[in-house]
Design a protein around this motif. Structure first.
Motif, PDB file in Angstrom:
ATOM      1  N   LEU A  97      11.123  -2.573  -8.264  1.00 36.49           N
ATOM      2  CA  LEU A  97      11.411  -2.884  -6.860  1.00 36.49           C
ATOM      3  C   LEU A  97      12.789  -2.398  -6.457  1.00 36.49           C
ATOM      4  O   LEU A  97      12.986  -1.931  -5.333  1.00 36.49           O
ATOM      5  CB  LEU A  97      11.264  -4.389  -6.607  1.00 36.49           C
ATOM      6  CG  LEU A  97       9.828  -4.908  -6.674  1.00 36.49           C
ATOM      7  CD1 LEU A  97       9.810  -6.426  -6.583  1.00 36.49           C
ATOM      8  CD2 LEU A  97       8.969  -4.285  -5.590  1.00 36.49           C
ATOM      9  N   TRP A  98      13.764  -2.487  -7.361  1.00 33.95           N
ATOM     10  CA  TRP A  98      15.102  -1.943  -7.076  1.00 33.95           C
ATOM     11  C   TRP A  98      15.007  -0.430  -6.879  1.00 33.95           C
ATOM     12  O   TRP A  98      15.571   0.124  -5.943  1.00 33.95           O
ATOM     13  CB  TRP A  98      16.078  -2.284  -8.207  1.00 33.95           C
ATOM     14  CG  TRP A  98      17.485  -1.867  -7.915  1.00 33.95           C
ATOM     15  CD1 TRP A  98      18.429  -2.595  -7.250  1.00 33.95           C
ATOM     16  CD2 TRP A  98      18.113  -0.630  -8.259  1.00 33.95           C
ATOM     17  NE1 TRP A  98      19.601  -1.884  -7.163  1.00 33.95           N
ATOM     18  CE2 TRP A  98      19.434  -0.664  -7.777  1.00 33.95           C
ATOM     19  CE3 TRP A  98      17.679   0.515  -8.931  1.00 33.95           C
ATOM     20  CZ2 TRP A  98      20.326   0.385  -7.938  1.00 33.95           C
ATOM     21  CZ3 TRP A  98      18.571   1.561  -9.098  1.00 33.95           C
ATOM     22  CH2 TRP A  98      19.876   1.492  -8.601  1.00 33.95           C
ATOM     23  N   ASP A  99      14.282   0.237  -7.785  1.00 32.77           N
ATOM     24  CA  ASP A  99      14.117   1.687  -7.683  1.00 32.77           C
ATOM     25  C   ASP A  99      13.459   2.093  -6.372  1.00 32.77           C
ATOM     26  O   ASP A  99      13.764   3.143  -5.807  1.00 32.77           O
ATOM     27  CB  ASP A  99      13.296   2.224  -8.865  1.00 32.77           C
ATOM     28  CG  ASP A  99      14.092   2.321 -10.155  1.00 32.77           C
ATOM     29  OD1 ASP A  99      15.334   2.368 -10.109  1.00 32.77           O
ATOM     30  OD2 ASP A  99      13.461   2.357 -11.228  1.00 32.77           O
ATOM     31  N   LEU A 100      12.551   1.258  -5.872  1.00 31.34           N
ATOM     32  CA  LEU A 100      11.861   1.539  -4.611  1.00 31.34           C
ATOM     33  C   LEU A 100      12.662   1.093  -3.385  1.00 31.34           C
ATOM     34  O   LEU A 100      12.255   1.345  -2.250  1.00 31.34           O
ATOM     35  CB  LEU A 100      10.496   0.849  -4.595  1.00 31.34           C
ATOM     36  CG  LEU A 100       9.482   1.332  -5.631  1.00 31.34           C
ATOM     37  CD1 LEU A 100       8.253   0.429  -5.625  1.00 31.34           C
ATOM     38  CD2 LEU A 100       9.114   2.782  -5.399  1.00 31.34           C
ATOM     39  N   GLY A 101      13.783   0.409  -3.624  1.00 31.36           N
ATOM     40  CA  GLY A 101      14.595  -0.099  -2.517  1.00 31.36           C
ATOM     41  C   GLY A 101      14.005  -1.338  -1.866  1.00 31.36           C
ATOM     42  O   GLY A 101      14.322  -1.657  -0.723  1.00 31.36           O
ATOM     43  N   SER A 137      10.400   9.537  -1.346  1.00 33.50           N
ATOM     44  CA  SER A 137      11.624   9.333  -0.568  1.00 33.50           C
ATOM     45  C   SER A 137      12.329   8.013  -0.889  1.00 33.50           C
ATOM     46  O   SER A 137      13.296   7.653  -0.218  1.00 33.50           O
ATOM     47  CB  SER A 137      11.307   9.387   0.928  1.00 33.50           C
ATOM     48  OG  SER A 137      10.452   8.312   1.283  1.00 33.50           O
ATOM     49  N   ALA A 138      11.861   7.290  -1.913  1.00 27.65           N
ATOM     50  CA  ALA A 138      12.419   5.975  -2.241  1.00 27.65           C
ATOM     51  C   ALA A 138      13.899   6.064  -2.590  1.00 27.65           C
ATOM     52  O   ALA A 138      14.328   6.923  -3.358  1.00 27.65           O
ATOM     53  CB  ALA A 138      11.653   5.350  -3.401  1.00 27.65           C
ATOM     54  N   ASN A 175       0.827  -1.203   0.000  1.00 27.48           N
ATOM     55  CA  ASN A 175       0.000   0.000   0.000  1.00 27.48           C
ATOM     56  C   ASN A 175       0.871   1.266   0.000  1.00 27.48           C
ATOM     57  O   ASN A 175       0.729   2.131   0.858  1.00 27.48           O
ATOM     58  CB  ASN A 175      -0.959  -0.015   1.185  1.00 27.48           C
ATOM     59  CG  ASN A 175      -2.143   0.881   0.949  1.00 27.48           C
ATOM     60  OD1 ASN A 175      -2.454   1.238  -0.187  1.00 27.48           O
ATOM     61  ND2 ASN A 175      -2.810   1.262   2.024  1.00 27.48           N
ATOM     62  N   ILE A 176       1.754   1.341  -0.966  1.00 29.11           N
ATOM     63  CA  ILE A 176       2.723   2.436  -1.066  1.00 29.11           C
ATOM     64  C   ILE A 176       2.025   3.726  -1.475  1.00 29.11           C
ATOM     65  O   ILE A 176       1.248   3.745  -2.431  1.00 29.11           O
ATOM     66  CB  ILE A 176       3.832   2.057  -2.063  1.00 29.11           C
ATOM     67  CG1 ILE A 176       4.661   0.924  -1.460  1.00 29.11           C
ATOM     68  CG2 ILE A 176       4.684   3.255  -2.423  1.00 29.11           C
ATOM     69  CD1 ILE A 176       5.664   0.311  -2.399  1.00 29.11           C
ATOM     70  N   GLY A 177       2.336   4.782  -0.759  1.00 30.29           N
ATOM     71  CA  GLY A 177       1.760   6.094  -1.050  1.00 30.29           C
ATOM     72  C   GLY A 177       2.794   7.064  -1.586  1.00 30.29           C
ATOM     73  O   GLY A 177       3.979   6.738  -1.727  1.00 30.29           O
ATOM     74  N   GLN A 178       2.348   8.272  -1.848  1.00 24.25           N
ATOM     75  CA  GLN A 178       3.204   9.309  -2.422  1.00 24.25           C
ATOM     76  C   GLN A 178       4.432   9.602  -1.554  1.00 24.25           C
ATOM     77  O   GLN A 178       5.527   9.814  -2.071  1.00 24.25           O
ATOM     78  CB  GLN A 178       2.408  10.600  -2.649  1.00 24.25           C
ATOM     79  CG  GLN A 178       1.469  10.549  -3.808  1.00 24.25           C
ATOM     80  CD  GLN A 178       2.179  10.551  -5.156  1.00 24.25           C
ATOM     81  OE1 GLN A 178       3.371  10.740  -5.274  1.00 24.25           O
ATOM     82  NE2 GLN A 178       1.414  10.330  -6.196  1.00 24.25           N
ATOM     83  N   GLU A 179       4.246   9.625  -0.246  1.00 24.22           N
ATOM     84  CA  GLU A 179       5.366   9.939   0.645  1.00 24.22           C
ATOM     85  C   GLU A 179       6.504   8.928   0.464  1.00 24.22           C
ATOM     86  O   GLU A 179       7.669   9.293   0.369  1.00 24.22           O
ATOM     87  CB  GLU A 179       4.893   9.949   2.105  1.00 24.22           C
ATOM     88  CG  GLU A 179       5.941  10.454   3.070  1.00 24.22           C
ATOM     89  CD  GLU A 179       5.379  10.564   4.485  1.00 24.22           C
ATOM     90  OE1 GLU A 179       6.132  10.224   5.417  1.00 24.22           O
ATOM     91  OE2 GLU A 179       4.217  10.975   4.644  1.00 24.22           O
TER      92      GLU A 179
END
Length: 164
Positions: free
Chosen positions: A147-151, A38-39, A30-34
């Motif tokens: 997923l890599w970009d999001l860490g 900051s990813a 449930n990933i949001g803008q915040e």
């Protein structure tokens, strides 16, 4: 490893289930803008060494592709994240439309295909390496690069493989 490899199609079927599990993890997060703003990418200080270990004699081609494509470049990451943020709603829709890992595995079972890595003698460590580094062999944007970009790639890979 001195043994015949599993059939390519069998590995593709198994990998499809694993990738769909990553889709499910991403949905459940449930990933949001915040978070998106900051990813931090999944930068690995020993990346080149790991590429040489995992890809062995093929590592030169993988390293050359990185030089060309810049999938791990931090400036490229910023640009990709701008696009991800702008299209996050569309990404969520794609995740929701995909079949579940369970559905795909059920279909594979019905035709007598393997559904789990151990059925084709793949160790959890090999599967973990495969998930973490599969994004390195093509200059395409897939869920692995996302997923890599999001860490999150390493965390989700360990979870899916059961090494968490």
């Amino acid at each position: 490893e001195g043994r015949p490899p599993a059939l390519h199609g069998a590995k593709v079927g198994i990998a499809t289930g694993l990738v769909l599990e990553m889709y499910e993890c991403l949905q459940e997060a449930n990933i949001g803008q915040e978070f998106l703003l900051s990813a931090k990418p999944g930068v690995q200080p020993d990346w080149e060494e790991e590429i040489r270990r995992v890809f062995r004699q093929g590592s030169g081609e993988v390293l050359a592709l990185e030089q060309q494509a810049g999938k791990n470049d931090l400036n490229a990451h910023k640009l990709r994240m701008e696009k991800v943020i702008a299209r996050w709603d569309q990404i969520q829709e794609v995740l929701q439309q995909a079949p579940s890992a369970g559905q795909v595995r059920k279909l594979l079972e019905e035709v007598g295909g393997p559904t789990q890595p151990e059925q084709v003698e793949l160790s959890p460590e090999t599967v973990l390496d495969s998930i973490k580094y599969a994004k390195e062999i093509r200059a395409r944007y897939t869920v692995l690069q996302l997923l890599w970009d999001l860490g999150l790639l390493q965390t989700y890979a360990k979870r899916i493989v059961g090494l968490e």
